[in-house]
Design an enzyme around this catalytic site. Sequence first.
Site, PDB file in Angstrom:
ATOM      1  CB  ALA A  13      -1.001  -0.006   1.234  1.00 55.21           C
ATOM      2  CB  ILE A  15      -0.326   4.557   3.829  1.00 52.35           C
ATOM      3  CG1 ILE A  15      -0.043   5.252   5.162  1.00 52.35           C
ATOM      4  CG2 ILE A  15      -0.785   2.883   4.225  1.00 52.35           C
ATOM      5  CD1 ILE A  15      -1.235   5.427   6.039  1.00 52.35           C
ATOM      6  CB  ALA A  16       2.942   0.072   3.412  1.00 53.71           C
ATOM      7  NE  ARG A  38      -3.543 -12.288  -1.544  1.00 59.29           N
ATOM      8  CZ  ARG A  38      -4.568 -12.031  -1.094  1.00 59.29           C
ATOM      9  NH1 ARG A  38      -5.478 -11.370  -1.705  1.00 59.29           N
ATOM     10  NH2 ARG A  38      -4.882 -12.863  -0.087  1.00 59.29           N
ATOM     11  CG  LEU A  75      -3.629  -6.054   3.410  1.00 60.01           C
ATOM     12  CD1 LEU A  75      -4.100  -7.594   4.043  1.00 60.01           C
ATOM     13  CD2 LEU A  75      -3.011  -6.283   2.235  1.00 60.01           C
ATOM     14  CE  LYS A  98      -6.770   6.128   8.037  1.00 53.49           C
ATOM     15  NZ  LYS A  98      -7.625   6.476   7.019  1.00 53.49           N
ATOM     16  NE  ARG A 166      -7.168   6.629   0.823  1.00 55.59           N
ATOM     17  CZ  ARG A 166      -6.154   5.912   0.273  1.00 55.59           C
ATOM     18  NH1 ARG A 166      -6.240   5.207  -1.221  1.00 55.59           N
ATOM     19  NH2 ARG A 166      -5.353   5.657   1.022  1.00 55.59           N
TER      20      ARG A 166
END
Length: 328
Positions: A13, A15-16, A38, A75, A98, A166
């Site tokens: 992701a 943000i990660a 994956r 995730l 979150k 989103r």
Amino acid sequence: MASKIRWGVLGNAKIAREKVIPGMQKGELSVVTAIASREPEKVKEIAERLDIPTVYGSYEALLADPNVDAIYNPLPNDLHVPWSIRAAEAGKHVLCEKPIGLSVAEAEQLIAARDRYKVKVGEAFMAKTHPQWVRSLELVKNGDLGELRAMIGIFSYFNRDAANIRNSVEKGGGALMDIGCYPVTLSRMIFEGEPLRVASCIERDPDFGVDRLTSAILEYRQGQCVFSCGTQMAPYQRITILGTKAKIEIEIPFNAPPDKPTRLIFDGTRVEEFPICDQYTIQGDLFSEAIQKNGPVPVGLEDSLANMKAIEAIFRGGTSGKWEAVAG
């Protein structure tokens, strides 16, 4: 000093890879040792760039790694609880992005898994441990504002990409779940309690069905929180906390930058500046310390459950057009 906690990351992701992993890598107690995707070829480039030594082509393989102590789960929202439970089953501690899940029922399932497998599980509300919020709460508690009366906030950005998660109802998208959860949890922190009831107004995207503009009033024993959050508005964020004698304005309350100071303005005149810090570094090290010392995590699941109860009440209010009680 005790050995650093060894973290594994589920997925790649944004943000990660852009915020949480770089932040953790600056920590004194945290080290990111593995990442799973994956799409292993895609994540290999990310791992090389971020200096992550181990890459797995499945989430299951990462969870089976005995050299990983804790899992960071960024995730999509609909996978937060299922894969956090899988991680707990594997004996891994879990820091989950979150919102903790899609519902109160999911939060309760995760609490049950945490208790069953005796691991640490918490929600990644990094803003709550940033020094500007720690200081704001201190000023409120000390009575510098007089009696607390209100918290007013706005958080917005523009995103109408049909492929973005989103904008997917099925994946738990929309403004309230993505960014409205911040003023909900932070108002609960500032008011040191739970809202008694909420009123809300929700506008949904005609094509995606997600809420693109949500505004809410949360009524607390001492006063009210009023906020709007939107995913199709000009990017902006600000929080004002008001008491009977003074107010606090937080300039960048949620996405505090890791490369420049932040400020809060007390009563319009006194500026308090906070030195450069990375709230993701702070979050990671506090969670790692909780594992090392068997202490409480920064945002525990009981807090997450209470936050989800408030969020569900806001959604109900957007449909009913009435004040909705927050479940006890």
